[in-house]
Enzyme design. Structure first.
Site, mmCIF file in Angstrom:
data_model
loop_
_atom_site.group_PDB
_atom_site.id
_atom_site.type_symbol
_atom_site.label_atom_id
_atom_site.label_comp_id
_atom_site.label_asym_id
_atom_site.label_seq_id
_atom_site.Cartn_x
_atom_site.Cartn_y
_atom_site.Cartn_z
ATOM 1 N N ASN A 47 71.995 130.503 28.183
ATOM 2 C CA ASN A 47 71.153 129.536 27.496
ATOM 3 C C ASN A 47 69.960 130.326 26.958
ATOM 4 O OD1 ASN A 47 69.322 127.615 26.748
ATOM 5 N ND2 ASN A 47 69.436 126.422 28.631
ATOM 6 N N CYS A 91 65.202 129.544 26.104
ATOM 7 C CA CYS A 91 64.277 129.642 27.220
ATOM 8 C C CYS A 91 63.154 130.589 26.814
ATOM 9 C CB CYS A 91 65.037 130.185 28.425
ATOM 10 S SG CYS A 91 64.323 129.660 29.969
ATOM 11 N N THR A 145 75.880 114.585 24.544
ATOM 12 C CA THR A 145 75.319 113.246 24.599
ATOM 13 C C THR A 145 76.386 112.147 24.668
ATOM 14 O OG1 THR A 145 73.387 114.060 23.416
ATOM 15 C CG2 THR A 145 73.740 111.686 23.369
HETATM 16 C C1 FMN Z 1 69.842 115.589 28.706
HETATM 17 C C2 FMN Z 1 70.265 116.900 28.153
HETATM 18 C C3 FMN Z 1 70.158 118.057 28.926
HETATM 19 C C4 FMN Z 1 70.546 119.298 28.427
HETATM 20 N N1 FMN Z 1 70.453 120.403 29.222
HETATM 21 C C5 FMN Z 1 70.878 121.604 28.753
HETATM 22 C C6 FMN Z 1 70.892 122.751 29.592
HETATM 23 O O1 FMN Z 1 70.523 122.700 30.771
HETATM 24 N N2 FMN Z 1 71.320 123.928 29.057
HETATM 25 C C7 FMN Z 1 71.771 124.037 27.769
HETATM 26 O O2 FMN Z 1 72.180 125.122 27.360
HETATM 27 N N3 FMN Z 1 71.799 122.949 26.975
HETATM 28 C C8 FMN Z 1 71.369 121.740 27.429
HETATM 29 N N4 FMN Z 1 71.427 120.638 26.610
HETATM 30 C C9 FMN Z 1 71.925 120.783 25.230
HETATM 31 C C10 FMN Z 1 73.392 120.391 25.135
HETATM 32 O O3 FMN Z 1 74.206 121.232 25.913
HETATM 33 C C11 FMN Z 1 73.860 120.427 23.675
HETATM 34 O O4 FMN Z 1 73.753 121.736 23.190
HETATM 35 C C12 FMN Z 1 73.066 119.511 22.768
HETATM 36 O O5 FMN Z 1 72.735 118.330 23.448
HETATM 37 C C13 FMN Z 1 73.801 119.159 21.479
HETATM 38 O O6 FMN Z 1 75.017 118.501 21.743
HETATM 39 P P1 FMN Z 1 75.181 116.898 21.771
HETATM 40 O O7 FMN Z 1 74.567 116.385 20.519
HETATM 41 O O8 FMN Z 1 76.665 116.674 21.856
HETATM 42 O O9 FMN Z 1 74.481 116.428 22.987
HETATM 43 C C14 FMN Z 1 71.039 119.384 27.106
HETATM 44 C C15 FMN Z 1 71.149 118.232 26.330
HETATM 45 C C16 FMN Z 1 70.779 117.005 26.828
HETATM 46 C C17 FMN Z 1 70.919 115.789 25.960
#
Ligand code: FMN
Ligand code: FAD
Ligand code: FES
Lengths: 311, 260
Positions: A127, A130, A266
């Protein structure tokens, strides 16, 4: 039956559908709701070296066609992850991808080295959204040189498949993808959330406890599709497309743009059965179009011969 | 906990903007406990995107009915208010950790606004007579008070409180409760649900009173299952601060462990 199998470099998966980091926890909560059917791999919530408390509440709010979150990487830390979560995660019969983050290069390396010693981890996902505390808080994923050196250091500590998850909060994401390739990553994951803010007009202050947050959901899908398209054109690395995938058609857009696999984030919150449904939908699409494998479609949208112009 | 397709049996606007919704879903009716909630998919499209949480306000296990009360606020609750009898409704539930009554009589229930929903269910489950269960129920005006007797024919001794005095006692719920204490009410245990400021005042006062108090909290929610950590509330336990998930460890918490 048409095949959903996919090879992302050395990482072989039965299905191209993954859970996006942070949206599926460590799998425990979804286990009672979801058959594993169609799930290619589970990507865990990002873990850090030390446990993290997370951000003050409110941590999320719905926005038009999306949501804004600032969880603050709340996680139990490496030691508890290995002791408590990892054994539980092995009950999922799909490959496990562990997402890691650190505030310094050394933290990423320590995490990678500790996980190298654990069995049953198919790949690491870095990730890169950060902040680097030593460099004034710039995200590792925002600076090509920083990113390349970080990936190189982790590469030396982790022998398995390595995924670089890019942040979209950059000018030209394909440059960062190239830097990740030079550092030794074999797979690109794109995109993480887009930075955003909602203001509470009654309180006259930003609504989230952390003030700003990351936008996800259908609202970011066109941005993500374009970025996957650009990365596909710029590198030869397999791409995991992420961003607002709610159904089969959305997943197909990413595949056509150049994603060999996709991660669902999501959408899990809205419909826990999204992944099995997309798996069924993709099989149906392939059968209807007389295709044997989804991989025949990867990047097919590039065949129009036209180049994109920035507008 | 399961994902179920419930069927709308009854939807009624009992007060302007306040709705009673009866759903038929035998599993939910058989398993839901007071304090738990359902996470509803209010549309089959993605607008609005996320599910909406609602406390279970009662069940009839024999007929498979689950009851909810909701206030029409925004897009999601507007869509719910347009449901028709027979419509399917996608529910995740029952979710969260329920109230844990210790059986100390009398139980005093304090409900502010839509906070009445989980407490109606608790009152129903506690059963008992008016000597054993007291329900203080406050709202801005009489127009927004639900007719509790209709949904809870027997049981608690009822005290209505309105800010403008248009029904029951005048003033704040906490004031009415304080007056009852002064008149000699000695609660065995307290249960409260309502706006956060009201709960915070109650918890503050209870540091002096020292009654066992369980509160049901709200936070914005995404997954409702415990996976996203989006619904965090700050707790203090053994001198250490941690976040707990309203959807999993909550929505019911002990007053003393919450950092108000
Ligand atoms: C509540 C939440 C927590 C997330 N936590 C992380 C995380 O810990 N590490 C990470 O790499 N991405 C995290 N993401 C990003 C998702 O993995 C993803 O890249 C991003 O939400 C876009 O995809 P989506 O539109 O399908 O959610 C998080 C997203 C959401 C909504
Ligand atoms: C565990 C739990 C149990 C709940 N139980 C009930 C219940 O039994 N009955 C009930 O009516 N509601 C209950 N709620 C609140 C309910 O979930 C929200 O009112 C609902 O999600 C609003 O959706 P909406 O789309 O209509 O409003 P939105 O479009 O999301 O919001 C519209 C407006 O309402 C405001 N709003 C949103 N949520 C709340 C809230 N929780 N409190 C006050 N204002 C808010 C917003 O700030 C906005 O101004 C509960 C919430 C939780 C977390
Ligand atoms: S709403 Fe996701 S953890 Fe509570």
């Amino acid at each position: 039956m048409p095949s959903l199998k996919v090879k992302l470099g050395l990482l072989e998966l039965e299905s191209p559908l993954l859970t996006a980091s942070g949206t599926f926890g460590f799998g425990e909560e979804y286990a009672p709701l979801m058959a594993m059917e169609g799930l290619g791999a589970l990507i865990t919530k990002t873990i850090t070296l030390e446990p993290r408390l997370g951000n003050p509440s409110p941590r999320m709010v719905e926005t038009p066609a999306g949501m804004l979150n600032a969880i603050g990487l709340q996680n139990p830390g490496l030691e508890n992850f290995i002791k408590i979560e990892l054994p539980r995660l092995h009950s999922w019969t799909v490959p496990l991808i562990v997402s890691i983050a650190g505030e310094t290069e050394e933290e990423y390396v320590t995490l990678a080295r500790a996980l190298e010693g654990q069995s049953g981890i198919a790949a690491l996902e870095l990730n890169l959204s950060c902040p680097n505390v030593k460099k004034g808080g710039i995200l590792f994923g925002m600076d090509a040189a920083l990113l390349e050196s970080l990936v190189g250091m982790v590469r030396a500590a982790w022998s398995g498949p390595l995924i670089a998850k890019l942040t979209p909060n950059v000018t030209a994401i394909e440059e960062l993808a190239r830097a990740a390739a030079r550092g030794g990553a074999q797979i690109i994951s794109a995109i993480n959330t887009l930075r955003g803010m909602v203001i509470d007009i009654t309180a006259r202050r930003p609504l989230l406890g952390n003030l700003a947050g990351g936008l996800s959901g259908p609202a970011i899908r066109p941005v993500a599709v374009k970025m996957v398209y650009d990365i596909y054109a710029a590198t030869s690395m397999p791409v995991i497309g992420v961003g607002g995938i709610m159904n089969t058609d959305d997943a197909l857009q990413f595949v056509l743009a150049g994603a060999a696999a996709v991660a669902v984030g999501t959408a899990n919150f809205v419909e826990p059965r999204t992944i099995p449904r997309i798996a069924a939908g993709l099989r149906e699409y392939l059968a209807e179009n007389g295709l044997h494998s989804l991989q025949e479609l990867v990047g097919a949208a590039h065949n129009s011969g036209q180049r994109t112009e920035d507008s | 906990m399961k994902q179920c397709s419930a069927q709308v049996r009854e939807l009624e606007e009992v007060r302007e903007g306040f709705y009673y919704l009866a759903l038929e879903e035998p599993y939910l009716a058989a398993t839901a406990l007071p304090g738990q909630f359902l996470h509803l998919r209010v549309t089959t499209t993605f607008d609005p995107l996320l599910r909406r949480p609602f406390s279970v306000a009662g069940t009839s296990p024999q007929t498979g009915i689950v009851r909810l009360f909701f206030r029409r606020l925004g897009t999601g609750t507007k869509l719910l208010s347009c449901l028709r009898r027979g419509d399917p409704l996608d529910c995740l539930g029952p979710l969260g950790s329920p109230f844990m009554p210790a059986g100390k009589s009398p139980a005093v229930l304090l409900a502010g606004g839509t906070g009445i929903a989980p407490l109606l269910f608790l009152a129903e489950k506690l059963g008992g007579t008016g000597d054993e269960v007291y329900l203080f129920y406050g709202a801005a005006t009489a127009a927004s008070l639900l007719p509790v007797e209709r949904f809870l024919p027997s049981g608690p001794r009822l005290f209505y409180v309105t800010a403008d005095g248009s029904a029951g006692e005048t003033g704040l719920l906490t004031d009415a409760f304080r007056r009852a204490l002064e008149k000699g009410l000695v609660p065995g245990e307290l249960f409260a649900c309502g706006p956060r400021p009201f709960l915070a005042i109650l918890a503050e006062e209870n540091r002096r009173w020292g009654y066992p108090l369980q509160v049901s909290l709200e936070e914005n929610m995404a997954c409702g299952l415990g996976a996203c950590q989006g619904c965090a509330v700050l707790l203090q336990k053994d001198g250490k601060r941690t976040y707990a998930r309203v959807c999993r460890e909550g929505p019911v918490f002990c007053d003393a462990e919450v950092v108000w």
